[in-house]
Scaffold this motif. Structure first.
Motif, mmCIF file in Angstrom:
data_model
loop_
_atom_site.group_PDB
_atom_site.id
_atom_site.type_symbol
_atom_site.label_atom_id
_atom_site.label_comp_id
_atom_site.label_asym_id
_atom_site.label_seq_id
_atom_site.Cartn_x
_atom_site.Cartn_y
_atom_site.Cartn_z
ATOM 1 N N UNK A 1 -4.263 -3.745 -2.218
ATOM 2 C CA UNK A 1 -3.681 -4.085 -3.519
ATOM 3 C C UNK A 1 -3.399 -5.590 -3.616
ATOM 4 N N UNK A 2 -3.606 -6.135 -4.790
ATOM 5 C CA UNK A 2 -3.363 -7.562 -5.004
ATOM 6 C C UNK A 2 -1.881 -7.804 -5.276
ATOM 7 N N UNK A 3 -1.407 -9.002 -4.937
ATOM 8 C CA UNK A 3 -0.028 -9.380 -5.270
ATOM 9 C C UNK A 3 0.084 -9.825 -6.729
ATOM 10 N N UNK A 4 -1.056 -9.906 -7.436
ATOM 11 C CA UNK A 4 -1.020 -10.284 -8.853
ATOM 12 C C UNK A 4 -0.979 -9.021 -9.703
ATOM 13 N N UNK A 5 0.107 -8.798 -10.449
ATOM 14 C CA UNK A 5 0.193 -7.571 -11.246
ATOM 15 C C UNK A 5 -0.874 -7.537 -12.346
ATOM 16 N N UNK A 6 -1.328 -6.328 -12.743
ATOM 17 C CA UNK A 6 -2.255 -6.222 -13.869
ATOM 18 C C UNK A 6 -1.531 -6.561 -15.177
ATOM 19 N N UNK B 1 0.169 5.613 4.494
ATOM 20 C CA UNK B 1 -1.242 5.940 4.254
ATOM 21 C C UNK B 1 -2.130 4.709 4.409
ATOM 22 N N UNK B 2 -3.410 4.936 4.759
ATOM 23 C CA UNK B 2 -4.381 3.829 4.831
ATOM 24 C C UNK B 2 -4.579 3.213 3.454
ATOM 25 N N UNK B 3 -5.092 1.981 3.430
ATOM 26 C CA UNK B 3 -5.256 1.296 2.137
ATOM 27 C C UNK B 3 -6.176 2.060 1.182
ATOM 28 N N UNK C 1 9.861 4.468 -8.456
ATOM 29 C CA UNK C 1 9.004 4.269 -7.288
ATOM 30 C C UNK C 1 9.706 3.364 -6.290
ATOM 31 N N UNK C 2 10.117 3.942 -5.146
ATOM 32 C CA UNK C 2 10.845 3.182 -4.132
ATOM 33 C C UNK C 2 9.854 2.740 -3.072
ATOM 34 N N UNK C 3 9.821 1.452 -2.761
ATOM 35 C CA UNK C 3 8.837 0.976 -1.798
ATOM 36 C C UNK C 3 9.314 -0.310 -1.133
ATOM 37 N N UNK C 4 8.769 -0.590 0.074
ATOM 38 C CA UNK C 4 8.993 -1.921 0.652
ATOM 39 C C UNK C 4 7.699 -2.726 0.596
ATOM 40 N N UNK C 5 6.655 -2.139 -0.005
ATOM 41 C CA UNK C 5 5.358 -2.801 -0.086
ATOM 42 C C UNK C 5 5.226 -3.509 -1.435
ATOM 43 N N UNK C 6 5.349 -4.827 -1.410
ATOM 44 C CA UNK C 6 5.355 -5.599 -2.660
ATOM 45 C C UNK C 6 4.013 -5.532 -3.380
ATOM 46 N N UNK C 7 2.912 -5.347 -2.639
ATOM 47 C CA UNK C 7 1.590 -5.243 -3.269
ATOM 48 C C UNK C 7 1.487 -3.975 -4.106
ATOM 49 N N UNK C 8 1.976 -2.874 -3.532
ATOM 50 C CA UNK C 8 1.941 -1.589 -4.234
ATOM 51 C C UNK C 8 2.799 -1.660 -5.500
#
Length: 550
Positions: free
Chosen positions: A269-274, A472-474, A497-504
């Motif tokens: 996933x990109x760090x640039x939001x859609x 999960x894998x990418x 949506x709770x996450x520590x993954x900033x890309x997701x």
């Protein structure tokens, strides 16, 4: 005239095969794999679940499951063949010549021994040091892995430490005897970005430590391409037991040759939001107003000590909207979610749920003080998808029985519930005949799809995903995120949506809330927040995200 020869490799794997039991989906777990790692170098092995990465690592350690047979092929550690070594010799090499850091420290550590005793046990097995020298060595290694208050850590049990601290204990055990080879099997997968960055930096520092007279070689197994970009010297890409690409980090990441490698990189996933979606209309489906949670504990003198896990947090989720909550472990993300869905009782504030369609449809009901009896009829409104489907699905129940349970609890007949389950399996892209199978017969990504189907069986208005894709894998992660977005668009669900993954969070969320030490420190539309984070903590969080190459 002096000749400077390059040091010989620490580890050489030559055409290794590891056979799977008869009746498996392929003959070999690892097929015809060759690699070498030199002192001071890091080789990252990447690939999806089931690619054979961990089997290869456990073969090196001599820890393969009984049903897996190594050979033909060779594994050579510092000139010594490991496949021909006796169990006694392998036991002597583990810890001294090679150390291993596992993915889940909670399962790697003994819950009934203190952390100090577990490290000491290793020293008693492999050295003839006296008690005083062992005690000094334990405290020294705890300082070197940067654990606070080493004297307290020695006396602590694993459950009394955070995830990052537990992983540091496991690393301390792996490196205390300064092995020539360190094998790391997904050691940062379940950690937040700042803890992950600290652990990666720690492994690099320990690798560069010349006090043992050598530089350690690292075999690092991961499915996180950001981590690969950060630490690898060389990269081996595996798919279904075979090597599909092997080269330097820059060659593999920037000019991949194999289609499979290109697919893996495209799935990151990109760090640039859609582009932002239209703002939701109408009243929220779920709202928390000044929600707080305080825990009270007593010390040995009977004095009360308060812990403020959550401080006056406010959040709202509307139909068709995804609100992300990001932050480190211990920031209060999961506490806020559990208060909002009333799995725990908030100490203060309001928790408002939209009433059933039978009532005044736009009325919000404060359920913060409701008893479980009053909550039960409303529970279908808000459903949860947890982080680990292995633990949230009953291994002894068929998948169909797990999915229909919620629908039947809320009034559906068995026949109606089974028809709904079949349609939901189709919705999460799984075959309907899978309803008759057990969770163990599915992969991790498929099990998470089943967990989503089970949550949807109650026809909720709000879906809460608690770290639902972090393990999960990418490529599987990309599929699950796409699936969640499609289901949301189709059913008009609100999603927390709770996450520590900033890309997701960048790719899935319309709005993002950043939490730190129980407080919301920043919130806003995803595009704006990612483009110009205002709070110092948010900027630190973004700076810690691995793999700026993407």
């Amino acid at each position: 005239m002096q000749h400077h020869t390059s040091p010989s490799p620490v580890l050489v794997i030559d055409r290794l095969h590891v056979a799977l039991p008869p009746g498996s989906d392929r003959p070999y777990a690892v097929e015809d794999i060759s690699l070498s790692i030199h002192p001071g170098k890091t080789l990252c092995v990447v690939g999806e679940s089931g690619s054979g990465k961990s089997v290869m690592a456990t073969a090196v350690m001599g820890l393969l499951a009984r049903e897996l047979q190594p050979g033909p092929g060779r594994i050579v550690l510092q000139g010594e063949s490991l496949l021909e070594a006796s169990d006694q010799r392998l036991r002597a090499l583990r810890g001294q010549a090679m150390g291993m850091v596992f993915q889940e420290p909670m399962t790697a550590l003994n819950p009934v021994m203190t952390c100090g005793d577990q490290i000491d046990e290793l020293l008693r097995q492999h050295t003839d040091w006296g008690a005083k020298r062992r005690s000094e060595a334990v405290l020294d290694i705890l300082r070197r892995v940067k654990l606070p208050e080493p004297e307290r850590m020695v006396r602590s049990y694993p459950h009394q430490l955070s995830g990052g601290q537990r992983q540091r204990i496991v690393i301390a055990m792996a490196v205390i005897l300064q092995p020539a080879l360190l094998i790391c099997d997904e050691p940062t997968t379940a950690l937040d970005v700042t803890t992950q960055k600290e652990i990666l930096r720690l492994i690099e520092e320990l690798q560069a430590d010349l006090s043992g007279g050598h530089r350690c070689a690292v075999l690092f197994i991961t499915h996180d391409m950001g981590v690969v970009a950060e630490i690898a010297d060389e990269v081996l890409v595996m798919h279904q037991g075979r090597a599909v690409e092997y080269g330097t980090r820059d060659a593999v990441l920037q000019a991949p040759q194999a289609d499979y490698t290109k697919m893996l990189l495209a799935a990151v996933p990109s760090m640039t939001p859609p582009p932002a979606r239209p703002a939701p209309l109408g009243a929220p489906l779920l709202r928390g107003q000044d929600v707080s949670k305080t825990y009270s504990a007593r010390d040995w003198l009977g004095r009360s000590r308060l812990t403020h896990a959550l401080k006056a947090a406010s959040v709202a989720v509307s139909a068709g909207e995804t609100v992300g909550i990001v932050g480190e472990s211990g920031s209060g993300k999961s506490t806020l979610a559990r208060c909002l869905i009333r799995l725990i009782d908030p100490t203060g504030g309001q928790v408002l749920w939209r009433q059933n369609a039978g009532g005044a449809d736009d009325a919000l009901l404060d359920v913060a003080r409701f008893s479980e009896g009053r909550l039960r009829p409303l529970r279908s409104q808000v459903q949860v998808v947890f982080q680990d489907p292995n633990r949230s699905l009953n291994p002894r129940r068929k998948v169909g029985d797990s999915i229909i349970e919620g629908a039947m609890n809320f009034g559906a007949s068995r026949a109606e519930a089974m028809a709904l389950a079949a349609s939901l399996m189709d919705k999460v892209r799984l075959p309907a005949e899978g309803l008759q199978r057990y969770p163990s017969q599915f992969s991790g990504g498929q099990r998470q799809r089943i967990a989503i189907a089970r949550a949807l069986a109650c026809r909720p208005r709000v879906l809460v995903a608690d770290e639902a894709v972090s393990a999960l894998d990418v490529s599987v992660q990309a599929q699950i995120l796409k699936l969640l977005r499609e289901i949301q668009d189709e059913l008009g669900l609100g999603m927390l949506f709770i996450t520590h993954d900033l890309r997701v969070a960048a790719q899935l969320c319309d709005r993002v809330i950043v939490m730190h030490q129980g407080e919301i420190v920043e919130e806003g539309p995803t595009t704006a927040l990612y483009a110009q984070p205002q709070h110092d903590y948010t900027r630190r969080l973004f700076a810690a995200a691995p793999g700026a190459i993407f």
